[in-house]
Motif scaffolding. Structure first.
Motif, PDB file in Angstrom:
ATOM      1  N   VAL A   1       0.834  -1.203   0.000  1.00  0.00           N
ATOM      2  CA  VAL A   1       0.000   0.000   0.000  1.00  0.00           C
ATOM      3  C   VAL A   1       0.867   1.251   0.000  1.00  0.00           C
ATOM      4  CG1 VAL A   1      -1.727   1.326   1.276  1.00  0.00           C
ATOM      5  CG2 VAL A   1      -1.949  -1.151   1.094  1.00  0.00           C
ATOM      6  N   VAL A   2       1.905   1.272   0.840  1.00  0.00           N
ATOM      7  CA  VAL A   2       2.764   2.455   0.923  1.00  0.00           C
ATOM      8  C   VAL A   2       3.427   2.746  -0.419  1.00  0.00           C
ATOM      9  CG1 VAL A   2       4.840   3.434   1.969  1.00  0.00           C
ATOM     10  CG2 VAL A   2       3.215   2.200   3.385  1.00  0.00           C
ATOM     11  N   GLN A   3       4.061   1.735  -0.999  1.00  0.00           N
ATOM     12  CA  GLN A   3       4.868   1.996  -2.192  1.00  0.00           C
ATOM     13  C   GLN A   3       4.035   2.125  -3.463  1.00  0.00           C
ATOM     14  OE1 GLN A   3       7.154  -1.700  -1.698  1.00  0.00           O
ATOM     15  NE2 GLN A   3       6.566  -2.271  -3.778  1.00  0.00           N
ATOM     16  N   SER A   4       2.750   1.711  -3.407  1.00  0.00           N
ATOM     17  CA  SER A   4       1.914   1.765  -4.609  1.00  0.00           C
ATOM     18  C   SER A   4       0.879   2.879  -4.580  1.00  0.00           C
ATOM     19  CB  SER A   4       1.200   0.428  -4.810  1.00  0.00           C
ATOM     20  OG  SER A   4       2.100  -0.647  -4.857  1.00  0.00           O
ATOM     21  N   LEU A   5       0.514   3.329  -3.391  1.00  0.00           N
ATOM     22  CA  LEU A   5      -0.556   4.319  -3.272  1.00  0.00           C
ATOM     23  C   LEU A   5      -0.042   5.747  -3.260  1.00  0.00           C
ATOM     24  CD1 LEU A   5      -3.567   5.000  -2.671  1.00  0.00           C
ATOM     25  CD2 LEU A   5      -3.033   4.712  -0.234  1.00  0.00           C
ATOM     26  N   PHE A   6       1.080   5.975  -2.581  1.00  0.00           N
ATOM     27  CA  PHE A   6       1.517   7.337  -2.339  1.00  0.00           C
ATOM     28  C   PHE A   6       2.421   7.881  -3.449  1.00  0.00           C
ATOM     29  CE2 PHE A   6       0.887   6.032   2.246  1.00  0.00           C
ATOM     30  CZ  PHE A   6      -0.318   6.710   2.363  1.00  0.00           C
ATOM     31  N   THR A   7       2.475   9.206  -3.500  1.00  0.00           N
ATOM     32  CA  THR A   7       3.333   9.915  -4.440  1.00  0.00           C
ATOM     33  C   THR A   7       4.310  10.770  -3.643  1.00  0.00           C
ATOM     34  OG1 THR A   7       1.961  11.914  -4.615  1.00  0.00           O
ATOM     35  CG2 THR A   7       1.361  10.033  -6.014  1.00  0.00           C
ATOM     36  N   GLU A   8       4.903  11.756  -4.308  1.00  0.00           N
ATOM     37  CA  GLU A   8       5.810  12.667  -3.606  1.00  0.00           C
ATOM     38  C   GLU A   8       5.067  13.532  -2.583  1.00  0.00           C
ATOM     39  OE1 GLU A   8       4.674  14.423  -7.602  1.00  0.00           O
ATOM     40  OE2 GLU A   8       5.393  12.511  -6.832  1.00  0.00           O
ATOM     41  N   ASP A   9       3.737  13.511  -2.606  1.00  0.00           N
ATOM     42  CA  ASP A   9       2.940  14.253  -1.627  1.00  0.00           C
ATOM     43  C   ASP A   9       2.483  13.345  -0.492  1.00  0.00           C
ATOM     44  OD1 ASP A   9       3.042  16.674  -3.081  1.00  0.00           O
ATOM     45  OD2 ASP A   9       1.463  15.959  -4.414  1.00  0.00           O
ATOM     46  N   ILE A  10       3.300  12.379  -0.119  1.00  0.00           N
ATOM     47  CA  ILE A  10       2.906  11.362   0.846  1.00  0.00           C
ATOM     48  C   ILE A  10       2.444  11.938   2.181  1.00  0.00           C
ATOM     49  CG2 ILE A  10       5.352  11.049   1.440  1.00  0.00           C
ATOM     50  CD1 ILE A  10       4.673   8.209   2.324  1.00  0.00           C
ATOM     51  N   VAL A  11       3.092  12.992   2.665  1.00  0.00           N
ATOM     52  CA  VAL A  11       2.718  13.535   3.972  1.00  0.00           C
ATOM     53  C   VAL A  11       1.281  14.038   3.950  1.00  0.00           C
ATOM     54  CG1 VAL A  11       3.211  15.300   5.696  1.00  0.00           C
ATOM     55  CG2 VAL A  11       5.093  14.120   4.565  1.00  0.00           C
ATOM     56  N   THR A  12       0.910  14.740   2.891  1.00  0.00           N
ATOM     57  CA  THR A  12      -0.460  15.239   2.765  1.00  0.00           C
ATOM     58  C   THR A  12      -1.434  14.094   2.499  1.00  0.00           C
ATOM     59  OG1 THR A  12       0.345  17.338   1.894  1.00  0.00           O
ATOM     60  CG2 THR A  12      -1.965  16.795   1.482  1.00  0.00           C
ATOM     61  N   GLU A  13      -1.045  13.186   1.617  1.00  0.00           N
ATOM     62  CA  GLU A  13      -1.926  12.073   1.248  1.00  0.00           C
ATOM     63  C   GLU A  13      -2.192  11.145   2.421  1.00  0.00           C
ATOM     64  OE1 GLU A  13      -0.318  11.827  -3.376  1.00  0.00           O
ATOM     65  OE2 GLU A  13       0.539  10.543  -1.818  1.00  0.00           O
ATOM     66  N   PHE A  14      -1.207  11.004   3.303  1.00  0.00           N
ATOM     67  CA  PHE A  14      -1.351  10.080   4.425  1.00  0.00           C
ATOM     68  C   PHE A  14      -2.503  10.482   5.346  1.00  0.00           C
ATOM     69  CE2 PHE A  14      -0.357   8.814   8.801  1.00  0.00           C
ATOM     70  CZ  PHE A  14      -0.336   7.444   8.643  1.00  0.00           C
ATOM     71  N   GLU A  15      -2.771  11.768   5.454  1.00  0.00           N
ATOM     72  CA  GLU A  15      -3.847  12.226   6.333  1.00  0.00           C
ATOM     73  C   GLU A  15      -5.168  11.553   5.973  1.00  0.00           C
ATOM     74  OE1 GLU A  15      -4.083  16.442   6.310  1.00  0.00           O
ATOM     75  OE2 GLU A  15      -2.024  16.749   6.989  1.00  0.00           O
TER      76      GLU A  15
ATOM     77  N   PHE B   1      -5.539   8.652   4.286  1.00  0.00           N
ATOM     78  CA  PHE B   1      -5.498   7.197   4.323  1.00  0.00           C
ATOM     79  C   PHE B   1      -5.006   6.641   5.660  1.00  0.00           C
ATOM     80  CE2 PHE B   1      -5.359   8.282  -0.177  1.00  0.00           C
ATOM     81  CZ  PHE B   1      -6.337   7.431  -0.678  1.00  0.00           C
ATOM     82  N   ALA B   2      -4.788   7.509   6.646  1.00  0.00           N
ATOM     83  CA  ALA B   2      -4.346   7.039   7.963  1.00  0.00           C
ATOM     84  C   ALA B   2      -5.280   5.984   8.555  1.00  0.00           C
ATOM     85  CB  ALA B   2      -4.192   8.225   8.917  1.00  0.00           C
ATOM     86  N   PRO B   3      -6.627   6.115   8.405  1.00  0.00           N
ATOM     87  CA  PRO B   3      -7.506   5.074   8.961  1.00  0.00           C
ATOM     88  C   PRO B   3      -7.241   3.683   8.404  1.00  0.00           C
ATOM     89  CG  PRO B   3      -8.771   7.038   8.429  1.00  0.00           C
ATOM     90  CD  PRO B   3      -7.405   7.237   7.844  1.00  0.00           C
ATOM     91  N   VAL B   4      -6.831   3.605   7.142  1.00  0.00           N
ATOM     92  CA  VAL B   4      -6.505   2.305   6.550  1.00  0.00           C
ATOM     93  C   VAL B   4      -5.320   1.679   7.284  1.00  0.00           C
ATOM     94  CG1 VAL B   4      -5.734   1.107   4.467  1.00  0.00           C
ATOM     95  CG2 VAL B   4      -7.382   2.977   4.286  1.00  0.00           C
ATOM     96  N   PHE B   5      -4.296   2.478   7.545  1.00  0.00           N
ATOM     97  CA  PHE B   5      -3.099   1.960   8.203  1.00  0.00           C
ATOM     98  C   PHE B   5      -3.370   1.606   9.663  1.00  0.00           C
ATOM     99  CE2 PHE B   5      -1.461   4.088   4.489  1.00  0.00           C
ATOM    100  CZ  PHE B   5      -0.485   3.211   4.053  1.00  0.00           C
ATOM    101  N   LYS B   6      -4.276   2.335  10.300  1.00  0.00           N
ATOM    102  CA  LYS B   6      -4.632   1.973  11.671  1.00  0.00           C
ATOM    103  C   LYS B   6      -5.294   0.605  11.713  1.00  0.00           C
ATOM    104  CE  LYS B   6      -5.046   6.658  13.508  1.00  0.00           C
ATOM    105  NZ  LYS B   6      -5.923   7.663  14.148  1.00  0.00           N
ATOM    106  N   LYS B   7      -5.997   0.259  10.624  1.00  0.00           N
ATOM    107  CA  LYS B   7      -6.599  -1.062  10.528  1.00  0.00           C
ATOM    108  C   LYS B   7      -5.558  -2.141  10.224  1.00  0.00           C
ATOM    109  CE  LYS B   7     -11.173  -0.864  10.857  1.00  0.00           C
ATOM    110  NZ  LYS B   7     -11.912  -1.695  11.820  1.00  0.00           N
ATOM    111  N   LEU B   8      -4.627  -1.808   9.356  1.00  0.00           N
ATOM    112  CA  LEU B   8      -3.675  -2.807   8.852  1.00  0.00           C
ATOM    113  C   LEU B   8      -2.510  -3.053   9.799  1.00  0.00           C
ATOM    114  CD1 LEU B   8      -3.408  -1.743   5.078  1.00  0.00           C
ATOM    115  CD2 LEU B   8      -4.831  -3.549   6.046  1.00  0.00           C
ATOM    116  N   VAL B   9      -2.016  -2.001  10.449  1.00  0.00           N
ATOM    117  CA  VAL B   9      -0.799  -2.108  11.260  1.00  0.00           C
ATOM    118  C   VAL B   9      -1.173  -2.554  12.670  1.00  0.00           C
ATOM    119  CG1 VAL B   9       1.222  -0.902  12.146  1.00  0.00           C
ATOM    120  CG2 VAL B   9       0.337  -0.345   9.880  1.00  0.00           C
TER     121      VAL B   9
END
Length: 379
Positions: free
Chosen positions: A265-279, A281-289
């Motif tokens: 998910v990290v290497q396929s979903l995000f771009t150079e704007d990862i910090v902004t984009e993460f906001e 998609f953070a709920p997805v990572f809270k589920k996965l991690v």
């Protein structure tokens, strides 16, 4: 407002400066005299918040253990145990409450949620190891909990509690919305040739990922594996999908509990704007991690994204790590181990060294934050 207090480890038997679960030191105040004497706990709500339990539960637990009447005024934040009880005794009882009604019986992690099963058993649902363990139903507090169930109440059928993301997912999954970022402009070349080129590069990366992955992942290196399918889907829908859609796709592939999913998910979903984009998609990572392996995969995917696809992002590593840390999906000990040990598991050694060296400012910030906590404890 409750008076300020220092903090201690939720498990006070753990003497580890990197232990991340903290709570305020329980405070007490004796009021009244004679038959009207009582012990007020001015910061009970703060302590209970750190334990993710209603403040009424530990207060009632004290009453059960001491054979004393208790009273609560939640509106005015007053929690009272009748009689005079010193702070040391109540802190010992709080340790007992934590052991019986907070800590996972399997991994001893406090990251649990109480749920009421259909059988009226009270279950500790651990978000760290995934185990569900029953509390001792012989304790008197269980009667109070059954009459006053936690607001986040799950079932015994294996489903997650009704947290905000799950609620949103359940509401939206049946009729998924259109792209939420339709008005956002991306600089990615979307021509058929460019997409095919990126797909080829991604599939090659995914094959390398599987070859470099842990032995407990049995899926092969085929691009048609669930990981390959997920990676292509994320790449094709990058910038045109939302958190609900992403998690639904992962569930469809049956890999929501696999730690390698986090990396893909990290290497396929995000771009150079990862910090902004993460906001978003953070709920997805809270589920996965949900464990250390998932966190390492999170860092591995970040290493590949930054080190191989967007080298210009290497100086932004501290900001990226801070975003993960503030979202409570990255533990101090895991990121410190990662930042100080070069590895060629996900990228070549030179790239790994550059990426991890860039994390130094964040690691220094963690050390300084720990020093501040130590000073507060000393005071």
């Amino acid at each position: 407002m409750a008076p300020a207090a220092g903090t201690v480890n939720i498990r006070r038997d753990v003497d580890d400066k990197f232990y991340r679960y903290r709570m305020p030191i329980l405070l007490t105040k004796i009021e009244g005299k004679g038959n009207g004497i009582k012990t007020v706990i001015p910061n009970m709500s703060d302590v209970a918040k750190a334990l993710t339990r209603p403040a009424t539960y530990p207060t009632k637990f004290f009453g059960c253990e001491l054979g004393a009447q208790t009273s609560f005024d939640e509106k005015n934040d007053r929690y009272i145990v009748n009689g005079a009880h010193d702070a040391t005794r109540l802190r010992e009882l709080l340790d007992s409450f934590i052991d019986k009604f907070v800590l996972c019986a399997s991994c001893k992690n406090p990251e649990t949620e109480l749920i009421i099963a259909k059988s009226d058993d009270i279950i500790r649902d651990c978000k760290a190891c995934g185990q569900r363990t029953k509390v001792d139903m012989r304790h008197k507090l269980t009667t109070f909990i059954l009459k006053n169930p936690p607001k986040k109440n799950g079932s015994d059928d294996g489903e997650d509690g009704d947290d905000a993301f799950t609620k949103r997912f359940n509401e939206d999954a049946a009729a998924l919305p259109d792209a939420s970022n339709a008005d956002t402009t991306f600089e990615t070349d979307t021509s058929p040739e460019a997409v095919r080129a990126r797909m080829a590069a991604l599939e090659a990366g995914l094959r390398n990922t599987v070859l470099l992955g842990d032995d407990d992942d049995e899926d092969g290196e085929d691009a048609n594996s669930p990981y390959g399918i997920l990676g292509r889907w994320l790449e094709e829908n990058r910038g045109e999908t939302n958190a609900v859609e992403v998690y639904k796709k992962i569930q469809e592939l049956g890999i929501e509990k696999k730690h390698k999913t986090v990396q893909i998910v990290v290497q396929s979903l995000f771009t150079e704007d990862i910090v902004t984009e993460f906001e978003e998609f953070a709920p997805v990572f809270k589920k996965l991690v949900t464990g250390e392996k998932h966190q390492k995969s999170l860092l591995g995917g970040t290493e590949r994204l930054v080190g191989l696809e967007h080298p210009s992002l290497i100086p932004a590593i501290p900001k990226i790590l801070m975003a993960f840390y503030q979202a409570d999906i990255l533990d101090e000990e895991v990121v410190k181990q990662w930042g100080t040990h070069v590895s060629k598991k996900y990228v070549d050694r030179d790239t790994s060294k550059k990426v991890r060296k860039a994390s130094d400012p964040f690691l220094k910030w963690l050390d300084e934050a720990d020093d501040d906590d130590d000073e507060d404890d000393d005071e």
